[in-house]
Design an enzyme around this catalytic site. Sequence first.
Site, PDB file in Angstrom:
ATOM      1  N   THR A  36     -17.900 -24.273  16.067  1.00 20.14           N
ATOM      2  CA  THR A  36     -18.970 -24.426  16.931  1.00 20.14           C
ATOM      3  C   THR A  36     -19.964 -25.419  17.225  1.00 20.14           C
ATOM      4  OG1 THR A  36     -20.469 -22.938  17.273  1.00 20.14           O
ATOM      5  CG2 THR A  36     -18.382 -23.097  18.665  1.00 20.14           C
ATOM      6  N   TYR A 144     -17.547  -9.824  20.821  1.00 19.27           N
ATOM      7  CA  TYR A 144     -18.414 -10.635  20.693  1.00 19.27           C
ATOM      8  C   TYR A 144     -20.332  -9.504  20.466  1.00 19.27           C
ATOM      9  CZ  TYR A 144     -23.334 -13.381  21.258  1.00 19.27           C
ATOM     10  OH  TYR A 144     -23.983 -13.959  21.412  1.00 19.27           O
TER      11      TYR A 144
HETATM   12  P1  NAD Z   1     -23.674 -22.298  18.791  1.00 19.66           P
HETATM   13  O1  NAD Z   1     -22.036 -22.035  18.508  1.00 19.66           O
HETATM   14  O2  NAD Z   1     -24.356 -23.364  19.125  1.00 19.66           O
HETATM   15  O3  NAD Z   1     -24.152 -22.181  17.221  1.00 19.66           O
HETATM   16  C1  NAD Z   1     -23.372 -21.319  16.391  1.00 19.66           C
HETATM   17  C2  NAD Z   1     -22.959 -21.451  15.037  1.00 19.66           C
HETATM   18  O4  NAD Z   1     -22.468 -21.067  14.007  1.00 19.66           O
HETATM   19  C3  NAD Z   1     -21.887 -23.580  15.156  1.00 19.66           C
HETATM   20  O5  NAD Z   1     -23.041 -23.941  14.333  1.00 19.66           O
HETATM   21  C4  NAD Z   1     -20.986 -23.065  14.209  1.00 19.66           C
HETATM   22  O6  NAD Z   1     -19.853 -24.023  13.840  1.00 19.66           O
HETATM   23  C5  NAD Z   1     -21.736 -21.918  13.369  1.00 19.66           C
HETATM   24  N1  NAD Z   1     -20.577 -20.802  12.861  1.00 19.66           N
HETATM   25  C6  NAD Z   1     -20.310 -19.687  13.908  1.00 19.66           C
HETATM   26  N2  NAD Z   1     -18.727 -19.036  12.724  1.00 19.66           N
HETATM   27  C7  NAD Z   1     -19.981 -19.408  11.888  1.00 19.66           C
HETATM   28  C8  NAD Z   1     -18.872 -18.751  10.497  1.00 19.66           C
HETATM   29  N3  NAD Z   1     -18.297 -17.642  10.529  1.00 19.66           N
HETATM   30  N4  NAD Z   1     -19.700 -18.640   9.142  1.00 19.66           N
HETATM   31  C9  NAD Z   1     -20.173 -20.162   9.058  1.00 19.66           C
HETATM   32  N5  NAD Z   1     -21.216 -20.362  10.529  1.00 19.66           N
HETATM   33  C10 NAD Z   1     -19.956 -20.462  11.670  1.00 19.66           C
HETATM   34  O7  NAD Z   1     -24.524 -21.064  19.871  1.00 19.66           O
HETATM   35  P2  NAD Z   1     -25.996 -20.917  19.550  1.00 19.66           P
HETATM   36  O8  NAD Z   1     -26.618 -20.300  20.839  1.00 19.66           O
HETATM   37  O9  NAD Z   1     -26.714 -21.878  18.998  1.00 19.66           O
HETATM   38  O10 NAD Z   1     -27.051 -19.260  19.005  1.00 19.66           O
HETATM   39  C11 NAD Z   1     -26.724 -19.186  17.758  1.00 19.66           C
HETATM   40  C12 NAD Z   1     -26.576 -17.801  17.492  1.00 19.66           C
HETATM   41  O11 NAD Z   1     -27.727 -17.405  18.672  1.00 19.66           O
HETATM   42  C13 NAD Z   1     -25.398 -17.519  17.635  1.00 19.66           C
HETATM   43  O12 NAD Z   1     -25.535 -15.775  16.422  1.00 19.66           O
HETATM   44  C14 NAD Z   1     -25.594 -16.387  18.756  1.00 19.66           C
HETATM   45  O13 NAD Z   1     -24.817 -15.058  18.767  1.00 19.66           O
HETATM   46  C15 NAD Z   1     -26.531 -15.706  19.214  1.00 19.66           C
HETATM   47  N6  NAD Z   1     -27.353 -16.119  20.351  1.00 19.66           N
HETATM   48  C16 NAD Z   1     -27.626 -17.430  21.559  1.00 19.66           C
HETATM   49  C17 NAD Z   1     -27.886 -17.393  22.096  1.00 19.66           C
HETATM   50  C18 NAD Z   1     -27.772 -18.246  23.253  1.00 19.66           C
HETATM   51  O14 NAD Z   1     -27.959 -18.226  24.777  1.00 19.66           O
HETATM   52  N7  NAD Z   1     -27.271 -19.353  22.785  1.00 19.66           N
HETATM   53  C19 NAD Z   1     -27.783 -15.563  23.176  1.00 19.66           C
HETATM   54  C20 NAD Z   1     -27.642 -14.850  22.611  1.00 19.66           C
HETATM   55  C21 NAD Z   1     -27.683 -15.035  21.156  1.00 19.66           C
END
Ligand code: NAD
Length: 312
Positions: A36, A144
């Site tokens: 993503t 998730y």
């Molecule tokens: P996002 O999808 O923009 O970023 C996730 C990143 O992880 C992407 O760059 C994707 O390519 C990478 N990725 C996914 N699976 C992977 C793997 N197996 N190996 C290597 N890279 C991988 O999402 P975000 O909003 O930036 O979220 C970042 C983190 O924060 C996540 O772990 C998410 O669960 C957590 N989080 C975010 C929110 C929010 O509101 N944005 C809320 C709760 C938790």
Amino acid sequence: MKKILVTGGAGFIGSHLCKKLLSDCNHVICLDNFFTGTRDNLKELLKNPNFEIIEHDIENPIDIQLDEIYNLACPASPPHYQFNPVKTVRTSVVGVANMLELAHKYNAKILQASTSEVYGDPLEHPQKETYWGNVNPIGMRSCYDEGKRCAETLMMDYHRQFGTDTKIVRIFNTYGPNMHPNDGRVVSNFIVQALKNEDITIYGEGNQTRSFCYVSDLVDALIKMMNSTDFIGPVNLGNPSERTILNLAELIIKKTGSKSKIIHKPLPSDDPIKRKPDITLAKSKLNWEPIVGIDQGLDSTIAYFKTKLNIL
Ligand code: NAD
Ligand code: UDP
């Protein structure tokens, strides 16, 4: 100079975190499988000699000597984490175990990006860290929610069994620039729809609530948590200002001057009815609370999407 690994560094939050850590004079390695995340999110960082990108999936072990790991790798938007749910579970279990092994080997600190989803559809409101949650273990969101719950378990067990320096943060809905236009989460969906004068898609009646935190506040909290001593969490990080999804849609229509109409689509299963963090612990342990309000945060995010979508 600290050597810091940011997994998921090409994603929305990760790209802001890499930028801040670089500006604080660290050596930053972004590790991402680009599921993503995008290289575009990182283009202004590439000229910095202290920045590296490694294309890698955390499901596979890796050996890099480092001081700190921020483990953010995991798709966070419901349509993306449900696209390949088995992969989502593996990322949060096998992937987190791999990152913990790395931290253990090099005596590095590791921070896990957990989520308010560990509380599921909460029966306690607002949610405190002591609440164990109300999660459906077999539903569409479980890959998730349960994946992230197991990740927390692994973090705590490495800490107790091997003395690994672990930290857990539970992130509540965060938004801002660098969200992908097709991310699928509510703030980016509504802004993109409003800017294109397309229908705004509210799932259900729109009475469900969320509490939205601007990304710069969140990144400050992540770094404060990593630098804290004698505190492993879990700690809630989010903005306690709660609103309905209908209110968010109306606010975005007003701010963009859009001609969009609101339409209603079916509410996805297990969609939490309400969510709001209790951040008492973050205030006392990290001396942190969000400072960017919804008006300022939405204005910056709308400006970002206007540029991204070439809308004048
Ligand atoms: P996002 O999808 O923009 O970023 C996730 C990143 O992880 C992407 O760059 C994707 O390519 C990478 N990725 C996914 N699976 C992977 C793997 N197996 N190996 C290597 N890279 C991988 O999402 P975000 O909003 O930036 O979220 C970042 C983190 O924060 C996540 O772990 C998410 O669960 C957590 N989080 C975010 C929110 C929010 O509101 N944005 C809320 C709760 C938790
Ligand atoms: N939502 C919506 N329209 C959209 C996207 C999301 O009404 O186009 C709703 C969704 O059903 C949920 C809330 O907005 O109730 C927040 O959804 P999001 O996917 O951003 O995050 P999460 O549900 O994981 O908090």
